[in-house]
Design a protein around this motif. Structure first.
Motif, PDB file in Angstrom:
ATOM      1  N   UNK A 199      -7.357  -0.602  -1.235  1.00 40.50           N
ATOM      2  CA  UNK A 199      -7.913  -0.119   0.039  1.00 40.50           C
ATOM      3  C   UNK A 199      -9.131  -0.950   0.423  1.00 40.50           C
ATOM      4  N   UNK A 218       1.133   4.022  -3.037  1.00 40.99           N
ATOM      5  CA  UNK A 218       0.682   5.317  -2.571  1.00 40.99           C
ATOM      6  C   UNK A 218       1.721   6.399  -2.902  1.00 40.99           C
ATOM      7  N   UNK A 263       0.829  -1.207   0.000  1.00 36.34           N
ATOM      8  CA  UNK A 263       0.000   0.000   0.000  1.00 36.34           C
ATOM      9  C   UNK A 263       0.861   1.255   0.000  1.00 36.34           C
ATOM     10  N   UNK A 318     -14.317   7.200  -8.643  1.00 40.80           N
ATOM     11  CA  UNK A 318     -13.994   8.485  -9.273  1.00 40.80           C
ATOM     12  C   UNK A 318     -13.019   8.282 -10.421  1.00 40.80           C
ATOM     13  N   UNK A 335      -7.670  -0.285  11.455  1.00 39.48           N
ATOM     14  CA  UNK A 335      -8.317   0.234  10.246  1.00 39.48           C
ATOM     15  C   UNK A 335      -8.152  -0.717   9.066  1.00 39.48           C
ATOM     16  N   UNK A 336      -6.983  -1.344   8.960  1.00 35.19           N
ATOM     17  CA  UNK A 336      -6.757  -2.229   7.808  1.00 35.19           C
ATOM     18  C   UNK A 336      -6.196  -3.564   8.282  1.00 35.19           C
ATOM     19  N   UNK A 381     -12.686   3.097   5.758  1.00 34.26           N
ATOM     20  CA  UNK A 381     -11.667   2.796   4.746  1.00 34.26           C
ATOM     21  C   UNK A 381     -12.332   2.193   3.505  1.00 34.26           C
ATOM     22  N   UNK A 436      -4.551   4.903  -9.766  1.00 42.93           N
ATOM     23  CA  UNK A 436      -5.322   5.350  -8.595  1.00 42.93           C
ATOM     24  C   UNK A 436      -6.550   4.458  -8.406  1.00 42.93           C
ATOM     25  N   UNK A 463      -2.814   0.341  12.022  1.00 39.06           N
ATOM     26  CA  UNK A 463      -3.424   1.666  12.128  1.00 39.06           C
ATOM     27  C   UNK A 463      -4.710   1.595  12.951  1.00 39.06           C
ATOM     28  N   UNK A 464      -4.589   1.207  14.184  1.00 44.78           N
ATOM     29  CA  UNK A 464      -5.698   1.041  15.127  1.00 44.78           C
ATOM     30  C   UNK A 464      -6.862   0.270  14.514  1.00 44.78           C
ATOM     31  N   UNK A 478     -14.848   5.058  -3.213  1.00 45.54           N
ATOM     32  CA  UNK A 478     -14.903   6.354  -3.886  1.00 45.54           C
ATOM     33  C   UNK A 478     -13.683   6.581  -4.770  1.00 45.54           C
ATOM     34  N   UNK A 479     -12.507   6.212  -4.261  1.00 53.15           N
ATOM     35  CA  UNK A 479     -11.281   6.400  -5.049  1.00 53.15           C
ATOM     36  C   UNK A 479     -11.371   5.608  -6.347  1.00 53.15           C
ATOM     37  N   UNK A 518     -12.563  -1.606   8.234  1.00 49.52           N
ATOM     38  CA  UNK A 518     -13.310  -0.531   8.852  1.00 49.52           C
ATOM     39  C   UNK A 518     -14.138   0.102   7.733  1.00 49.52           C
ATOM     40  N   UNK A 577     -13.821   5.038   1.492  1.00 51.84           N
ATOM     41  CA  UNK A 577     -12.815   5.834   0.777  1.00 51.84           C
ATOM     42  C   UNK A 577     -12.280   5.045  -0.414  1.00 51.84           C
TER      43      UNK A 577
END
Lengths: 481, 169
Positions: free
Chosen positions: A116, A15, A11, A135, A64-65, A125, A109, A61-62, A131-132, A122, A128
């Motif tokens: 992601x 990124x 990632x 778009x 998240x992933x 994530x 992208x 990340x707490x 959406x990424x 979560x 997002x």
């Protein structure tokens, strides 16, 4: 700290390559060939890193992933789909005079968004990532800016996609209200324990979430956009979004399903039935509509709706065998669908010419190699042994029977039989009818690489499926605690 | 009357007055400007309620971005003739009044009800709305999504330039 960062290396690399480094390079280098090579290298490096870090399972990340395991398998799949589409897109866009450096930026992208989604643990994530990816797809489908159909596809996709995102985010908000968390594990334990404080709130939220995802994978009754968008978008883009996009949505659904669908509470039973019905109707509607199409791109678009229906079968009970079947099917489907769309792209003329079924008449005589490869992809899509699509379907059917949804498997077999009708119809057209009209063909260029890789993959997946299933099994879904 | 209560009352009166002005002005630009005033009064209310972050966002998003959009629309539509705007007493007015009454009833119901078994919020919960608290969780728990949004914005930026620019070389 170092080993922790190692886990998220795929990632982090994609990124940085896309954001900080890519923008600087593109600001100074106006050489499309270099940019193309740079992003191709980025995807290849990301795929290699995903393989290297596959064993490093854990959350980061707490919470998240998640890293490692099947998320990394999907990383490799997304990067492969990206590389194959990118290689095929270059000659296609050059021919139609629509090549810009930014196409490759957006493609990478989109891959980042998919990754992601696969790594998400979560809802935030996941959103997002969705959406990424979306778009990037909206813009890519309108990339032939002088072609009115391409612009129409982009606008349609954008408006409906934005609407679907609204459903998705509202569903997530209601689930948060009902369970008090957006983390998959916490949501799952709240649902399975039957200790929901607001079951109605959760049911509405989950339904909205399913509606949002149904749009993203083009499942009934939210599939109407797909034929129009897939037909109008540049064929190279269609190849990528109908495969990678679908696989990504499923990669996000699998961890959610493995916690929500696995229990035996009332809510779980209702969700299972809802998904099973959506799956059954989606494959029937997709395959029956595909028979009536005279445009090859539209036909493949409807068939891709049906394939989303097949893959939903693996979600129904949220078991490991179901997710494994989805991962296998998504892999096989990615290669066969990209292969078929790339051939359609090679045969296509400007302004969407040469896309009718009749234009494929006599292709077996004019272009024996292309016709043979197209037949392989079509046979695989129809699920005829010994190709990859057959074994994928077999795994999905078995998982649905194990889950106790025998009626769903019967519907799936019936709709597979229906699908053979139009897949074979195209093969018959290519080999047993005389060519008519314009028969000049354009050279395939480097798209030949994509075709070769896809063909080998589809055949290999069918002949030695045991190898890939053992890989999938050794990279199991990361079960949240 | 303590200073916070005094300030709250002043902002509340200002908010109601500017809201009334917004719906009574015939001139669309005057109505829009009253709405800007209303947003600023709301910002003041948020500040007295210890929600600095919401106050800052209120100014940036509503008083800034959204009002620019509203004024642009008024400009582009060129609604100079107010006769066009004089509404007929029909469905719209009835439904609007009905919704307003419902909303008022709901607010009164919520604020006057005394739910049993609930205690007053602890003082620590007041700190949730501060910019400091939001920044802290944004850069610790939510660091990953926060960074991911930057890539999302980048993709949207590139995409909008590609689709909107007339000449691309």
């Amino acid at each position: 700290m170092m080993p922790a960062l190692f886990q998220v290396l795929p990632l982090v690399v994609i990124w940085l390559a896309l954001g900080a480094v890519g923008i600087v390079i593109q600001a100074y280098v106006r050489n499309t060939k270099l940019v193309f090579g740079y992003y191709l290298g980025t995807l290849a490096l990301t795929a290699i890193l995903a393989v290297v870090t596959a064993g490093a399972k854990g959350t980061m990340f707490s919470g998240m992933i998640t890293t490692g395991g099947y998320a990394n398998f999907f990383d490799v799949l997304f990067c492969s789909a990206g590389i194959l589409s990118m290689i095929a897109a270059r000659p296609y866009l050059q021919r139609l005079d629509g090549e810009l450096d930014e196409f490759y930026t957006l493609l990478v992208s989109a891959v980042t968004g998919m990754m992601l989604m696969a790594h998400s643990n979560h809802m935030l994530v996941t959103f997002i990532g969705v959406e990424l990816m979306s778009i990037s797809f909206y813009v890519m489908s309108g990339f032939l800016r002088s072609d009115i159909r391409s612009v129409e596809a982009a606008l349609k996709y954008f408006l409906l996609g934005a609407f679907a995102s609204g459903f998705l985010v509202y569903g997530m908000a209601l689930i948060y209200g009902a369970t008090g968390s957006l983390e998959f594990g916490a949501i799952g334990s709240a649902v399975v324990s039957d200790a929901l404080r607001f079951p109605v709130l959760f049911a509405i939220g989950a339904t909205l979430l399913v509606i949002g995802f149904c749009f993203k994978i083009a499942a009934f009754p939210f599939h109407q956009w797909a034929p129009d968008v897939y037909e109008g978008a540049p064929t190279a883009v269609t190849a990528f979004m109908s495969t990678g996009g679908k696989a990504a949505a499923f990669s996000a659904l699998i961890p959610i399903a493995s916690v929500v669908m696995a229990g035996d509470s009332v809510v779980t039973g209702q969700m299972q039935l809802m998904v099973a019905i959506v799956s059954a109707v989606t494959m029937l509607v997709g395959n029956i509509s595909a028979i009536a199409q005279s445009n090859v791109k539209r036909m493949l678009a409807y068939s891709s709706i049906a394939h989303a229906g097949y893959m939903l079968m693996g979600i129904v009970n949220g078991t490991t065998s179901g997710s494994e079947a989805i991962v296998f099917y998504a892999t096989a489907y990615t290669f066969m669908q990209i292969g078929a769309f790339v051939i359609v792209g090679i045969l296509e003329r400007e302004e969407g010419g040469h896309l009718q079924l009749d234009d494929y008449a006599g292709l077996g005589k004019r272009q024996p190699v292309l016709a043979a490869l197209m037949s392989i992809f079509l046979f695989s899509l129809a699920g005829i042994p010994p190709l990859g699509g057959f074994f994928g379907k077999y795994l999905l059917f078995v998982s649905a029977i194990d889950a106790g949804f025998t009626w769903l498997t019967i519907v799936a077999v019936a709709s597979s039989v229906i699908s053979v009708w139009f897949y074979l119809g195209l093969v018959v057209k290519m080999y047993f009818t005389e060519p008519s009209g314009d028969t000049s063909e354009s050279p395939s260029g480097i798209a030949a690489i994509t075709l070769a890789v896809s063909t080998v993959a589809v055949i290999a997946l069918g002949i030695v499926p045991g190898w890939i299933t053992s890989v999938i099994r050794s990279w199991p879904p990361m079960l949240t605690p | 009357m303590t200073t916070p209560v005094l300030l709250f009352s002043l902002f509340a009166i200002g908010a109601i007055a500017s809201a009334v002005l917004t719906i009574t002005r015939r001139n669309p630009v005057a109505a829009a400007m009253s709405l800007v005033g209303h947003f600023f009064m709301l910002t003041g209310l948020y500040l007295t309620l210890n929600a600095q972050f919401v106050a800052a966002v209120q100014v940036l998003v509503y008083a800034g971005a959204i009002m620019v959009l509203v004024v642009f629309v008024i400009m582009l539509l060129n609604v100079g003739n107010e006769q066009h705007l004089s509404e007929k007493p029909g469905m719209r007015k009835t439904v609007g009044t009905l919704l307003a009454v419902l909303f008022a009833a709901q607010i009164i119901g919520v604020t006057t009800a005394r739910p049993t078994g609930m205690t007053a919020l602890p003082d620590s919960s007041v700190a949730i709305g501060t910019t400091e608290a939001i920044g802290q969780s944004l850069f610790t728990t939510y660091l990953f999504p926060f960074e991911a949004v930057s890539i999302l914005l980048l993709a949207a930026l590139i995409g909008s330039v590609i689709l909107a620019k007339r000449q691309l070389s």
